[in-house]
Design a protein around this motif. Structure first.
Motif, PDB file in Angstrom:
ATOM      1  N   ASP A  78      10.251  16.648  -5.371  1.00 34.72           N
ATOM      2  CA  ASP A  78      10.132  17.664  -6.412  1.00 34.72           C
ATOM      3  C   ASP A  78       9.790  17.000  -7.756  1.00 34.72           C
ATOM      4  OD1 ASP A  78      12.633  17.168  -8.028  1.00 34.72           O
ATOM      5  OD2 ASP A  78      13.533  17.564  -6.071  1.00 34.72           O
ATOM      6  N   ALA A  79       9.387  17.820  -8.718  1.00 35.10           N
ATOM      7  CA  ALA A  79       8.763  17.310  -9.941  1.00 35.10           C
ATOM      8  C   ALA A  79       9.648  16.310 -10.685  1.00 35.10           C
ATOM      9  CB  ALA A  79       8.403  18.483 -10.853  1.00 35.10           C
ATOM     10  N   LYS A  80      10.941  16.596 -10.769  1.00 33.99           N
ATOM     11  CA  LYS A  80      11.827  15.748 -11.562  1.00 33.99           C
ATOM     12  C   LYS A  80      12.006  14.382 -10.880  1.00 33.99           C
ATOM     13  CE  LYS A  80      16.098  16.173 -14.189  1.00 33.99           C
ATOM     14  NZ  LYS A  80      17.010  15.273 -13.496  1.00 33.99           N
ATOM     15  N   LEU A  81      12.266  14.443  -9.577  1.00 38.22           N
ATOM     16  CA  LEU A  81      12.453  13.222  -8.796  1.00 38.22           C
ATOM     17  C   LEU A  81      11.187  12.371  -8.824  1.00 38.22           C
ATOM     18  CD1 LEU A  81      14.789  12.155  -7.246  1.00 38.22           C
ATOM     19  CD2 LEU A  81      13.906  13.211  -5.179  1.00 38.22           C
ATOM     20  N   ARG A  82      10.060  13.052  -8.814  1.00 38.43           N
ATOM     21  CA  ARG A  82       8.768  12.390  -8.866  1.00 38.43           C
ATOM     22  C   ARG A  82       8.643  11.530 -10.101  1.00 38.43           C
ATOM     23  NH1 ARG A  82       3.975  15.286  -6.145  1.00 38.43           N
ATOM     24  NH2 ARG A  82       2.441  13.895  -7.011  1.00 38.43           N
ATOM     25  N   LYS A  83       8.992  12.117 -11.231  1.00 33.43           N
ATOM     26  CA  LYS A  83       8.928  11.409 -12.516  1.00 33.43           C
ATOM     27  C   LYS A  83       9.810  10.174 -12.472  1.00 33.43           C
ATOM     28  CE  LYS A  83       6.271  13.609 -15.440  1.00 33.43           C
ATOM     29  NZ  LYS A  83       6.292  15.072 -15.411  1.00 33.43           N
ATOM     30  N   GLU A  84      11.037  10.351 -11.933  1.00 31.98           N
ATOM     31  CA  GLU A  84      11.959   9.217 -11.848  1.00 31.98           C
ATOM     32  C   GLU A  84      11.388   8.116 -10.972  1.00 31.98           C
ATOM     33  OE1 GLU A  84      15.883  12.044 -11.873  1.00 31.98           O
ATOM     34  OE2 GLU A  84      15.852  10.353 -10.464  1.00 31.98           O
ATOM     35  N   MET A  85      10.832   8.527  -9.830  1.00 33.81           N
ATOM     36  CA  MET A  85      10.304   7.527  -8.898  1.00 33.81           C
ATOM     37  C   MET A  85       9.087   6.816  -9.475  1.00 33.81           C
ATOM     38  SD  MET A  85      12.175   7.017  -6.337  1.00 33.81           S
ATOM     39  CE  MET A  85      11.120   5.997  -5.331  1.00 33.81           C
ATOM     40  N   GLN A  86       8.300   7.536 -10.285  1.00 35.22           N
ATOM     41  CA  GLN A  86       7.139   6.895 -10.925  1.00 35.22           C
ATOM     42  C   GLN A  86       7.594   5.727 -11.782  1.00 35.22           C
ATOM     43  OE1 GLN A  86       4.923   9.822 -13.122  1.00 35.22           O
ATOM     44  NE2 GLN A  86       4.506  11.052 -11.315  1.00 35.22           N
ATOM     45  N   ILE A  87       8.624   5.987 -12.591  1.00 30.74           N
ATOM     46  CA  ILE A  87       9.131   4.939 -13.467  1.00 30.74           C
ATOM     47  C   ILE A  87       9.722   3.800 -12.633  1.00 30.74           C
ATOM     48  CG2 ILE A  87      10.869   4.440 -15.237  1.00 30.74           C
ATOM     49  CD1 ILE A  87      10.462   7.489 -16.041  1.00 30.74           C
ATOM     50  N   GLU A  88      10.485   4.199 -11.609  1.00 33.23           N
ATOM     51  CA  GLU A  88      11.139   3.223 -10.741  1.00 33.23           C
ATOM     52  C   GLU A  88      10.115   2.331 -10.027  1.00 33.23           C
ATOM     53  OE1 GLU A  88      15.096   2.708  -8.512  1.00 33.23           O
ATOM     54  OE2 GLU A  88      14.565   4.180 -10.017  1.00 33.23           O
ATOM     55  N   LEU A  89       9.057   2.964  -9.516  1.00 34.97           N
ATOM     56  CA  LEU A  89       8.037   2.208  -8.785  1.00 34.97           C
ATOM     57  C   LEU A  89       7.383   1.173  -9.684  1.00 34.97           C
ATOM     58  CD1 LEU A  89       6.005   4.629  -6.511  1.00 34.97           C
ATOM     59  CD2 LEU A  89       7.163   2.527  -5.863  1.00 34.97           C
ATOM     60  N   LYS A  90       7.085   1.613 -10.904  1.00 32.72           N
ATOM     61  CA  LYS A  90       6.453   0.712 -11.872  1.00 32.72           C
ATOM     62  C   LYS A  90       7.392  -0.463 -12.151  1.00 32.72           C
ATOM     63  CE  LYS A  90       3.223  -0.372 -14.631  1.00 32.72           C
ATOM     64  NZ  LYS A  90       1.947  -0.793 -14.094  1.00 32.72           N
ATOM     65  N   LYS A  91       8.673  -0.161 -12.268  1.00 37.66           N
ATOM     66  CA  LYS A  91       9.680  -1.190 -12.537  1.00 37.66           C
ATOM     67  C   LYS A  91       9.747  -2.178 -11.367  1.00 37.66           C
ATOM     68  CE  LYS A  91      14.299  -1.254 -12.329  1.00 37.66           C
ATOM     69  NZ  LYS A  91      15.429  -0.452 -11.950  1.00 37.66           N
ATOM     70  N   ILE A  92       9.770  -1.623 -10.144  1.00 34.06           N
ATOM     71  CA  ILE A  92       9.844  -2.472  -8.956  1.00 34.06           C
ATOM     72  C   ILE A  92       8.629  -3.381  -8.878  1.00 34.06           C
ATOM     73  CG2 ILE A  92       9.735  -2.428  -6.420  1.00 34.06           C
ATOM     74  CD1 ILE A  92      11.465   0.126  -6.549  1.00 34.06           C
TER      75      ILE A  92
ATOM     76  N   LEU B 286       0.855  -1.183   0.000  1.00 36.89           N
ATOM     77  CA  LEU B 286       0.000   0.000   0.000  1.00 36.89           C
ATOM     78  C   LEU B 286       0.890   1.231   0.000  1.00 36.89           C
ATOM     79  CD1 LEU B 286      -2.380  -1.162   2.861  1.00 36.89           C
ATOM     80  CD2 LEU B 286      -2.642  -1.567   0.419  1.00 36.89           C
ATOM     81  N   LEU B 287       0.605   2.175  -0.882  1.00 38.93           N
ATOM     82  CA  LEU B 287       1.424   3.385  -0.947  1.00 38.93           C
ATOM     83  C   LEU B 287       0.533   4.608  -0.813  1.00 38.93           C
ATOM     84  CD1 LEU B 287       2.495   1.353  -3.625  1.00 38.93           C
ATOM     85  CD2 LEU B 287       4.475   2.704  -2.989  1.00 38.93           C
ATOM     86  N   ASP B 288       0.739   5.357   0.276  1.00 36.46           N
ATOM     87  CA  ASP B 288      -0.119   6.507   0.563  1.00 36.46           C
ATOM     88  C   ASP B 288       0.559   7.789   0.088  1.00 36.46           C
ATOM     89  OD1 ASP B 288      -1.915   8.295   1.497  1.00 36.46           O
ATOM     90  OD2 ASP B 288      -1.553   7.930   3.616  1.00 36.46           O
ATOM     91  N   GLU B 289       0.191   8.273  -1.078  1.00 42.54           N
ATOM     92  CA  GLU B 289       0.800   9.464  -1.686  1.00 42.54           C
ATOM     93  C   GLU B 289       2.311   9.497  -1.459  1.00 42.54           C
ATOM     94  OE1 GLU B 289      -1.139  12.988  -2.060  1.00 42.54           O
ATOM     95  OE2 GLU B 289      -3.113  12.278  -1.473  1.00 42.54           O
ATOM     96  N   PRO B 290       3.018   8.451  -1.864  1.00 44.92           N
ATOM     97  CA  PRO B 290       4.427   8.359  -1.473  1.00 44.92           C
ATOM     98  C   PRO B 290       5.304   9.387  -2.171  1.00 44.92           C
ATOM     99  CG  PRO B 290       3.897   6.614  -3.005  1.00 44.92           C
ATOM    100  CD  PRO B 290       2.614   7.327  -2.724  1.00 44.92           C
ATOM    101  N   LEU B 291       4.848   9.939  -3.286  1.00 47.18           N
ATOM    102  CA  LEU B 291       5.713  10.847  -4.027  1.00 47.18           C
ATOM    103  C   LEU B 291       5.362  12.308  -3.764  1.00 47.18           C
ATOM    104  CD1 LEU B 291       5.733   8.922  -7.428  1.00 47.18           C
ATOM    105  CD2 LEU B 291       7.108   8.555  -5.396  1.00 47.18           C
ATOM    106  N   GLY B 292       4.393  12.522  -2.874  1.00 41.76           N
ATOM    107  CA  GLY B 292       3.881  13.870  -2.642  1.00 41.76           C
ATOM    108  C   GLY B 292       4.934  14.872  -2.211  1.00 41.76           C
ATOM    109  N   ALA B 293       5.957  14.404  -1.461  1.00 41.29           N
ATOM    110  CA  ALA B 293       6.919  15.344  -0.900  1.00 41.29           C
ATOM    111  C   ALA B 293       8.133  15.549  -1.796  1.00 41.29           C
ATOM    112  CB  ALA B 293       7.367  14.852   0.480  1.00 41.29           C
TER     113      ALA B 293
END
Lengths: 275, 347
Positions: free
Chosen positions: B167-181, B158-165
């Motif tokens: 910044d925009a660029k890091l967010r994009k990276e983490m989105q891709i990373e999360l999907k990969k994981i 379960l992930l509760d708005e994990p990328l909310g904090a």
């Protein structure tokens, strides 16, 4: 901000005159002889050597023992109390903290005399025991009476810092522990207690310092023969008139206390963050 | 899709007088990346907390592999949570944070060491074992939080708005990373966000929520192209929402004209609402279009221009890479497949 800098000056002068100068005088007295005259100065270390004499050493040991007992009782009573208070809503919490501090509003002497009338040989507790057919118990002028008096006086100093620490804990950390499989007991010992440690350390330091340096309660509840460091210092200044020895004891106590604070601070996770 | 792993049946939640969830029915499947999407206060986080076990539903059932778990405390559930502000234990280093769950389960020390190093590798934090978590950057703390949850090998994360904090660029990276994981570990992710772009780019299934009610469940493409009502259309990107009448299957009337469309199954003469996405409308010469108007404003947005065209009935929002002068008379053109007909919402 530069503008206000001058406003600090009166405070600096005041604290120099009222804190630093007396402290230096104590240091001076502790290494000299000659009563309370400053005209005729003779340096000596005899005052410190005197402390090592068995009677005085016994006073130190007894004080630390009573201090330790007070801290332990305060901790084991205060922690659960603080924990329970912290579980209520914020409004209720502030009322409960107020209740904890109410005894502090009453003069300490009055509170101590109240204990005398409760604990004395024909006091309230003993009358009650006798009316139930028990033998009366001697409670006055014992370690027990002194510990009761000290615990009652200093409990708020344990409860308040622990409560502050507990109420600051981020609820999501507790949820995280549950989430990772920790039950309530495991969560308490592995997370909640560790996060409240700064409060515990502050509470322990405060109650310990107050307990070993107190002199009114041991005098009234422990009787005239019951000597703690505080009483010893008081005696040297008021009855015996040996200001030099009194200063030496005060100085030694101050050093021991500073050392203890330093030791405790080292254990405080908040203070060693950079490490 | 795989087997059902979590099932919510008629779940409601009241906080005092306020009803936060008004009957949630939701099936969540194995290996699914499901996103709960909605504005703040829509009940998405409460839904997540009910699945995690931090809140108990007022009514309804939560089933895990067919077994009712709504009364089960969180520490007995096979789910793990990545918290909004990470909730890392400040008194433990990276290794001990990640090992927390395994230590609780009294797993053998050597196995713990293996699992922790494997999961730290997965989130890209090799060599960070001894670091103090309070000194890590937001993105690194985020990774530790994910590792700490994943190391327990939950069936559902379960992930509760994990990328909310972030910044925009890091967010994009983490989105891709999360999907990969998620692909790599092959478990169900339930992701809560209010960011529609995030939801669309990561999810297999998007659940749009508002005011404690599920508005629409579907794939990102469905949700974007075929919003079921005005709320979904409005929340998922910008759009022109137009009141219209469905004359018969594949024929809709609005702004005084009839248009061919591809929607069927409405009653004849039913009042509906039509969504026209701003990027689906082409600006053409007035004589080549039914709807005509003048360019009212033009704002440069980087990749495209945001143009408002004033027509007889309403203002249309259009995204185009072309430039049109303000005041120019233009026509608006769109194909049958660009018209998305929705049921009219009752207010």
């Amino acid at each position: 901000m530069k503008y206000f800098r001058n406003l600090v000056k009166p405070y600096i002068i005041w604290s120099f005159l009222m804190i630093v100068v007396p402290l230096l005088l104590i240091v001076l007295y502790s290494v000299t002889t000659g009563g309370n005259s400053l005209v005729n100065i003779q340096f000596t270390l005899d005052n410190f050597g005197k402390i090592a004499e068995p009677i005085y050493l016994a006073v130190f040991i007894r004080s630390f023992k009573i201090g330790l007992i007070t801290v332990l009782i305060c901790f084991f009573m205060g922690y659960p109390l603080a924990y329970m208070i912290a579980r209520f809503s914020e409004k209720v919490q502030s009322v409960l903290i107020l209740v904890v501090t109410i005894p502090m509003w009453i003069n300490m002497l009055l509170r101590t005399y109240a204990w005398i009338s409760l604990l004395s040989d024909n006091g309230i507790i003993n009358s009650f025991l006798v009316s139930l057919g028990f033998e009366p118990v001697t409670m006055m002028y014992t370690d027990f009476a002194v510990a009761v008096g000290l615990v009652c006086d200093f409990l708020p100093f344990m409860v308040i810092p622990i409560h502050t620490s507990l109420s600051k804990i981020d609820k999501s950390l507790i949820e995280a522990a549950y989430d990772l499989g920790a039950n309530r007991v495991q969560t308490f010992f592995r997370v909640v207690f560790k996060l409240s440690l700064p409060g515990v350390i502050n509470g322990v330091i405060m109650t310990f310092l107050l307990a070993i340096s107190s002199f009114v309660i041991p005098k009234l509840l422990g009787g005239g023969q019951y000597m703690l460091i505080g009483n010893l210092i008081e005696n040297q200044f008021i009855s015996v008139g040996d200001w030099n020895f009194g200063s030496a004891i005060s100085l030694l106590l101050a050093v021991v206390i500073l050392f203890l604070i330093h030791l405790m601070k080292k254990m405080d996770p908040d203070e060693t963050e950079e490490g | 899709m795989g087997n059902k792993i979590i099932e919510l049946k008629g779940v409601t939640k009241n906080f005092g007088e306020q009803q936060v969830l008004k009957g949630i029915d939701l099936n969540i499947y194995e290996n699914e990346f499901l996103t709960l999407l909605g504005p703040s206060g829509c009940g998405k986080t409460t839904t997540l907390r009910i699945i995690a076990g931090f809140d108990e539903p007022s009514q309804g059932q939560v089933l895990f592999n067919g077994i009712e778990i709504s009364k089960l405390p969180p520490y007995k559930r096979e789910v793990n949570t990545v918290f909004q502000k990470y909730a890392l234990f400040p008194f433990l280093n990276v290794y001990d944070n990640v090992a927390f769950g395994l230590n609780i389960k009294k797993v053998d020390k050597s196995i713990i060491a293996q699992k922790v190093s494997k999961v730290l590798k997965l989130v890209g934090l090799e060599g960070f074992e001894k670091r103090d978590v309070t000194l890590l950057s937001g993105g690194q703390q985020q990774r530790v939080a994910i590792a700490r949850a994943l190391v327990n090998e939950p069936k559902v994360l379960l992930l509760d708005e994990p990328l909310g904090a972030l910044d925009a660029k890091l967010r994009k990276e983490m989105q891709i990373e999360l999907k990969k994981i998620q692909k790599e570990v092959g478990i169900t992710f339930i992701f809560v966000t209010h960011d529609q772009e995030e939801a669309l780019s990561m999810s297999d299934t998007v659940v749009v929520m508002n005011e404690g009610i599920i508005q629409q469940i579907g794939t990102p493409v469905d949700i974007y192209n075929e919003p079921e009502n005005r709320f979904v259309a409005d929340f998922i990107g910008e759009s022109n929402i137009i009141e219209a009448v469905m004359l018969r299957d594949c024929l809709v009337q609005f702004d005084g004209f009839q248009f061919e469309c591809v929607d069927k199954g409405f009653k004849d003469e039913e009042e509906v609402e039509v969504v026209l996405r701003p990027e689906d409308i082409d600006i053409v010469k007035p004589e080549n279009a039914k709807i005509t108007g003048v360019v009212k404003s033009l704002v440069f947005k980087g990749v495209h221009h945001e143009i408002v065209v004033q027509t007889k009935y309403r203002d249309y929002l259009i995204h185009t890479t072309d430039y049109f002068e303000v005041g120019l008379a233009v026509g608006l053109s769109f194909g049958p497949e660009d018209i998305h007909v929705m049921y009219k919402m009752d207010y």
